[in-house]
Motif scaffolding. Structure first.
Motif, short mmCIF file in Angstrom:
data_model
loop_
_atom_site.label_atom_id
_atom_site.label_comp_id
_atom_site.label_asym_id
_atom_site.label_seq_id
_atom_site.Cartn_x
_atom_site.Cartn_y
_atom_site.Cartn_z
N VAL A 122 0.86 -1.17 0.00
CA VAL A 122 0.00 0.00 0.00
C VAL A 122 0.90 1.23 0.00
O VAL A 122 1.84 1.32 0.80
N VAL A 156 0.97 5.44 0.22
CA VAL A 156 0.19 6.59 0.65
C VAL A 156 1.12 7.76 0.90
O VAL A 156 2.29 7.57 1.27
N LEU A 162 -4.62 6.34 5.91
CA LEU A 162 -4.19 5.05 5.38
C LEU A 162 -5.13 3.95 5.85
O LEU A 162 -5.72 4.02 6.94
N LYS A 178 -6.49 1.25 10.26
CA LYS A 178 -6.60 2.60 9.74
C LYS A 178 -5.81 3.59 10.60
O LYS A 178 -5.56 3.34 11.79
N ALA A 210 -1.04 9.59 7.92
CA ALA A 210 0.15 8.73 7.86
C ALA A 210 1.44 9.52 8.07
O ALA A 210 1.55 10.68 7.64
N SER A 255 6.07 3.57 7.72
CA SER A 255 6.47 2.62 6.68
C SER A 255 7.05 1.37 7.31
O SER A 255 8.03 1.42 8.06
N LEU A 305 3.63 -1.30 3.85
CA LEU A 305 3.12 0.06 3.78
C LEU A 305 4.27 1.01 3.46
O LEU A 305 5.28 1.02 4.17
N VAL A 331 4.99 4.98 3.03
CA VAL A 331 4.49 6.34 3.20
C VAL A 331 5.53 7.29 2.63
O VAL A 331 6.67 7.33 3.11
#
Lengths: 112, 112
Positions: free
Chosen positions: B11, B13, B19, B77, B81, B86, B108, B110
């Motif tokens: 993901v 973001v 997020l 959630k 972010a 990360s 993740l 970011v």
């Protein structure tokens, strides 16, 4: 307070050898669990011990065994190592068998 | 087979944006659901858990998760972010806490 500690940090073995990994839980925690994490995958449950008794076992061959000592520390033993046993081995402790698990930094095992 | 699934391997973001990291479960009965985070070369850190009660669970570092029984989901959630968020995120389930099963993980990223 110290967290979960594991030793050694890294280990290199050859196929067919035996290995022993050690874990010391957070002070006061009576449950210890072991996991195998292969690169790129989520941890796979191996064993859980509570009050020195095995309370859960994952889908691993009999080459994997473990025990918990009176001070609640634990050992994971793997016999007849295979290349596929190369992984990060994680230990987690919790107050009781049904509580949040806190993880150690892991032991990186490489089998050549 | 009972399991949790993380449908997204990665993901991305932007910093400051909300997020969501997705998790769905296929578990009979009332599952115990968890989120953990793993930073590079580190063990897993506990973020939050759902056992029973309020479907919105608040955890560490500003994270929260919503248990949705009709959609069999437990998405993680955070409203805003941070680059430091990360990491690799794992959803997990346990039944009677004798065994924990983890999803495959979601990376993740970011970006500043």
């Amino acid at each position: 307070d110290a967290g979960v500690t594991q030793s050694p940090t890294h280990l290199i073995k050859t196929r067919g050898q035996h290995v022993t990994l050690r874990c010391s839980p957070i002070s006061g925690h009576k449950s210890v669990s072991w996991y195998q994490q292969v690169l790129g995958q989520g941890p796979q449950f191996i064993f859980q011990y509570y009050e020195k008794e095995e309370r859960g076992r994952g889908n691993f061959p009999d080459r994997f065994s473990a025990r918990q000592f009176p001070n609640y520390s634990s050992e994971l033993n793997v016999n007849a190592l295979l290349l596929g046993d190369s992984a990060l081995y994680l230990c987690a402790s919790s107050l009781v068998g049904g509580d949040t698990q806190y993880f150690g930094p892991g032991t990186r095992l490489t089998v050549l | 087979a009972q399991s949790v699934a993380q449908p997204e391997d990665q993901v991305n973001v932007a910093e400051g944006n909300p997020l969501t990291v997705k998790c769905t479960y296929s578990v009979s009965g009332n599952p115990y659901l968890f989120w953990y985070v793993q930073y590079p070369n580190r063990g897993l850190q506990f973020l939050l858990k759902y056992i029973t009660g309020d479907n919105l669970v608040k955890g560490s570092y500003g994270f929260e998760a919503e248990f949705n029984k009709s959609q069999t989901s437990f998405h993680l959630k955070k409203p805003s972010a941070l680059v430091s968020d990360s990491a690799l995120y794992f959803c997990a389930w346990g039944y009677n806490f004798n065994k924990f099963y983890f999803g495959s993980g979601t990376k993740l990223n970011v970006k500043p």
